[in-house]
Design a protein around this motif. Structure first.
Motif, PDB file in Angstrom:
ATOM      1  N   VAL A  67       0.832  -1.213   0.000  1.00 56.12           N
ATOM      2  CA  VAL A  67       0.000   0.000   0.000  1.00 56.12           C
ATOM      3  C   VAL A  67       0.865   1.260   0.000  1.00 56.12           C
ATOM      4  O   VAL A  67       0.653   2.173  -0.797  1.00 56.12           O
ATOM      5  CB  VAL A  67      -0.930   0.016   1.232  1.00 56.12           C
ATOM      6  N   LYS A  68       1.860   1.275   0.897  1.00 62.53           N
ATOM      7  CA  LYS A  68       2.705   2.463   1.040  1.00 62.53           C
ATOM      8  C   LYS A  68       4.119   2.257   0.488  1.00 62.53           C
ATOM      9  O   LYS A  68       5.007   3.076   0.724  1.00 62.53           O
ATOM     10  CB  LYS A  68       2.787   2.865   2.514  1.00 62.53           C
ATOM     11  N   LYS A  69       4.332   1.146  -0.196  1.00 64.75           N
ATOM     12  CA  LYS A  69       5.613   0.828  -0.839  1.00 64.75           C
ATOM     13  C   LYS A  69       6.675   0.429   0.187  1.00 64.75           C
ATOM     14  O   LYS A  69       6.568   0.678   1.383  1.00 64.75           O
ATOM     15  CB  LYS A  69       6.119   1.993  -1.702  1.00 64.75           C
ATOM     16  N   ALA A  70       7.727  -0.180  -0.331  1.00 65.13           N
ATOM     17  CA  ALA A  70       8.762  -0.749   0.529  1.00 65.13           C
ATOM     18  C   ALA A  70       9.509   0.314   1.326  1.00 65.13           C
ATOM     19  O   ALA A  70      10.016   0.033   2.412  1.00 65.13           O
ATOM     20  CB  ALA A  70       9.746  -1.561  -0.311  1.00 65.13           C
ATOM     21  N   THR A  71       9.591   1.539   0.793  1.00 64.72           N
ATOM     22  CA  THR A  71      10.332   2.580   1.511  1.00 64.72           C
ATOM     23  C   THR A  71       9.735   2.838   2.885  1.00 64.72           C
ATOM     24  O   THR A  71      10.459   3.095   3.849  1.00 64.72           O
ATOM     25  CB  THR A  71      10.336   3.890   0.700  1.00 64.72           C
ATOM     26  N   ALA A 119      11.682  -7.572  -3.089  1.00 60.03           N
ATOM     27  CA  ALA A 119      11.193  -8.614  -4.002  1.00 60.03           C
ATOM     28  C   ALA A 119       9.676  -8.750  -3.909  1.00 60.03           C
ATOM     29  O   ALA A 119       8.985  -8.891  -4.924  1.00 60.03           O
ATOM     30  CB  ALA A 119      11.869  -9.941  -3.673  1.00 60.03           C
ATOM     31  N   LEU A 120       9.148  -8.687  -2.702  1.00 56.42           N
ATOM     32  CA  LEU A 120       7.693  -8.790  -2.519  1.00 56.42           C
ATOM     33  C   LEU A 120       6.972  -7.614  -3.163  1.00 56.42           C
ATOM     34  O   LEU A 120       5.880  -7.759  -3.715  1.00 56.42           O
ATOM     35  CB  LEU A 120       7.350  -8.854  -1.029  1.00 56.42           C
ATOM     36  N   GLU A 121       7.590  -6.439  -3.085  1.00 53.44           N
ATOM     37  CA  GLU A 121       6.983  -5.255  -3.705  1.00 53.44           C
ATOM     38  C   GLU A 121       6.905  -5.424  -5.225  1.00 53.44           C
ATOM     39  O   GLU A 121       5.919  -5.031  -5.857  1.00 53.44           O
ATOM     40  CB  GLU A 121       7.786  -4.014  -3.358  1.00 53.44           C
ATOM     41  N   ILE A 122       7.908  -6.045  -5.797  1.00 55.04           N
ATOM     42  CA  ILE A 122       7.946  -6.232  -7.247  1.00 55.04           C
ATOM     43  C   ILE A 122       6.885  -7.238  -7.701  1.00 55.04           C
ATOM     44  O   ILE A 122       6.158  -7.001  -8.660  1.00 55.04           O
ATOM     45  CB  ILE A 122       9.353  -6.697  -7.688  1.00 55.04           C
ATOM     46  N   ILE A 123       6.792  -8.380  -6.981  1.00 55.60           N
ATOM     47  CA  ILE A 123       5.834  -9.402  -7.405  1.00 55.60           C
ATOM     48  C   ILE A 123       4.409  -9.086  -6.948  1.00 55.60           C
ATOM     49  O   ILE A 123       3.457  -9.721  -7.382  1.00 55.60           O
ATOM     50  CB  ILE A 123       6.245 -10.799  -6.894  1.00 55.60           C
ATOM     51  N   LYS A 124       4.289  -8.093  -6.055  1.00 52.39           N
ATOM     52  CA  LYS A 124       2.981  -7.594  -5.593  1.00 52.39           C
ATOM     53  C   LYS A 124       2.110  -8.701  -4.989  1.00 52.39           C
ATOM     54  O   LYS A 124       0.919  -8.794  -5.239  1.00 52.39           O
ATOM     55  CB  LYS A 124       2.236  -6.900  -6.737  1.00 52.39           C
TER      56      LYS A 124
END
Length: 471
Positions: A67-71, A119-124
């Motif tokens: 929701v708020k991205k990995a950052t 990696a999780l952010e990329i594969i969503k």
């Protein structure tokens, strides 16, 4: 290996939440090690309350990742990393090599999690296994810090990371008591038979589950880990250290006379946990039928606390009745259109709540109505109502509480339930639902939440005044 003298000591996250508290824990371990062989199990660090702890923060990072991205998740992880390094720097001040080596391990663990989050952010997609991998970091970090501290204080120790204890299990239906006792306990026995350290430290996280460790075991899973370890080494007992002195006869903040119970059975503990007691993980009770689990205070370790275990002549006449309140409850009422609550109706209702993973606390039926008490903070209740719209008219009554009386002595007290309800009525407390389990060690009713303190006091006075008269 002779294991009859082993004690498994499990420390909650709050008891190791700062350098000061870790020093207190280490001193306790040193004192205990003079009389018994020890195995230490630790929860992830909680600086103050569980909601502010490492596990809660990792859960937050997981939920907000997509929701708020990995950052944003990195900010949470940076805070966790900094907290562990700060504690380390306060604990180890005279061994720069060990301190730097441990700090490096902390950073490596956190960097590995950062890469995983990317990696999780990329594969969503976040699977239960992914969530478990993230959660495991909390127990590993506290283990890294505390084993270094123990070594610096001259204690022969070894960190045993149980993250990979569960492997190749993809079907949730296989996860049951037999799985724990016949698969995990033998694995743990082998691990400890090969461990040469005098005081091994075990991570409270025991591996990934098909539905996730929180769904399968729940919060406080390190309590359950300690129980499994105890069985694996045939320990004398499990000692679970917390900030409280044990299990009280009632909330001491409401009832001044409340005291710490010296002993309760696993069956009583199971009922207490179900109705809101958060002192111990409920799955421990399946294990406790064959072992002893003791709840103790980190601030008063010489006090025996509360023992949970098989009943014996020693505890035959020990009082164990508890009065407790589960607040923030609502009543979900269904008025059936067909004019009666049929078997098929109840099955549909229960299947629907189960589909959305909602726990039901109490259920009461009449010819036309089905009433259910449950926590008012559950998600997806509107979805349940949508699916049940063809069954009948739904109404919800909020601001309720469940009053429960739990104790094995209730079985022998004829008319006891009637005296409880009379006491409530005499104090103008309305009862909305009533339930008594088949075990006959629990009587529960739903009342208005605004009356919870008064209800607790008047029922407690009734119970303990009656017992005093008998003595």
């Amino acid at each position: 290996m002779e294991t009859s003298n082993i004690i498994v000591q499990k420390f909650s996250g709050v008891t190791v939440g700062s350098a000061k508290r870790m020093r207190k824990v280490l001193q306790l371990i040193k004192n205990s090690n003079n009389n018994s062989d020890l195995i230490i199990v630790m929860s992830a660090i909680s600086p103050k309350k569980k909601i502010h702890g490492t596990t809660s923060k990792l859960i937050q990072a997981t939920k907000e990742l997509l929701v708020k991205k990995a950052t944003h998740s990195f900010e949470i992880l940076n805070e966790i990393e900094e907290n562990h390094i700060n504690i380390l720097n306060k604990l180890i001040t005279d061994n720069e090599e060990l301190r730097l080596e441990t700090e490096k391990r902390i950073k490596e663990e956190c960097n590995a999690l950062r890469e995983f989050l990317k990696a999780l952010e990329i594969i969503k997609e976040i699977t239960p296994k992914s969530s478990d991998t993230i959660l495991s970091t909390g127990e590993k970090l506290v283990g890294i810090v505390f084993t270094a501290y123990m070594k610096n204080e001259g204690i022969d120790t070894e960190l045993i990371d149980l993250e990979k204890l569960i492997t190749d299990v993809y079907d949730d239906s296989l996860i049951d008591t037999n799985f724990y006792l016949k698969t995990l306990v033998p694995k743990l026995s082998e691990i400890f038979s090969n461990c040469k350290a005098k005081v091994p430290l075990v991570t409270g996280f025991i591996g990934s589950f098909p539905l996730g460790i929180l769904e399968t075991i729940g919060r406080g899973y390190s309590d359950f880990t300690a129980s499994l370890v105890s069985l694996a080494v045939n320990a004398k007992e499990v000692q679970i250290y917390k900030n409280i002195s044990g299990i009280y006869s009632a909330d001491p903040l409401v009832v001044e006379k409340a005291y710490v119970l010296p002993y309760i059975t696993p069956e009583e503990a199971s009922e207490l946990v179900f109705y809101g007691l958060k002192t111990i993980n409920p799955l421990c009770m399946d294990i406790a039928r064959n072992q002893k689990i003791r709840i103790k205070s980190i601030n008063n370790p010489d006090n025996p606390g509360t023992l949970i275990g098989p009943c014996s002549d020693e505890y035959k006449n020990v009082k164990s009745t508890v009065v407790l309140i589960k607040k923030d409850v609502l009543i979900y009422n269904i008025n059936c259109r067909k004019g009666s609550v049929a078997h098929g109706t109840m099955k549909k209702v229960f299947d629907t709540f189960n589909k959305f993973g909602i726990q039901l606390d109490l259920v009461s039926t009449s010819q036309m109505n089905l009433s259910i008490a449950l926590s008012n903070d559950v998600d997806k209740l509107d979805l349940v109502t949508t699916e049940l719209k063809n069954i009948g008219k739904v109404s919800i009554r909020p601001h309720m509480a469940i009053l429960s009386v739990v104790g094995r002595s209730l079985k022998s007290q004829v008319g006891f339930a009637g005296r409880i309800f009379t006491a409530l009525a005499d104090n103008n407390i309305n009862i909305h639902m009533i339930s008594q389990g088949q075990s006959e060690i629990n009587i529960s009713c739903v009342i208005n939440q605004e009356s919870k303190a008064l209800a607790l006091k008047c029922v407690y006075d009734l119970i303990y005044t009656d017992e005093e008269k008998k003595e």
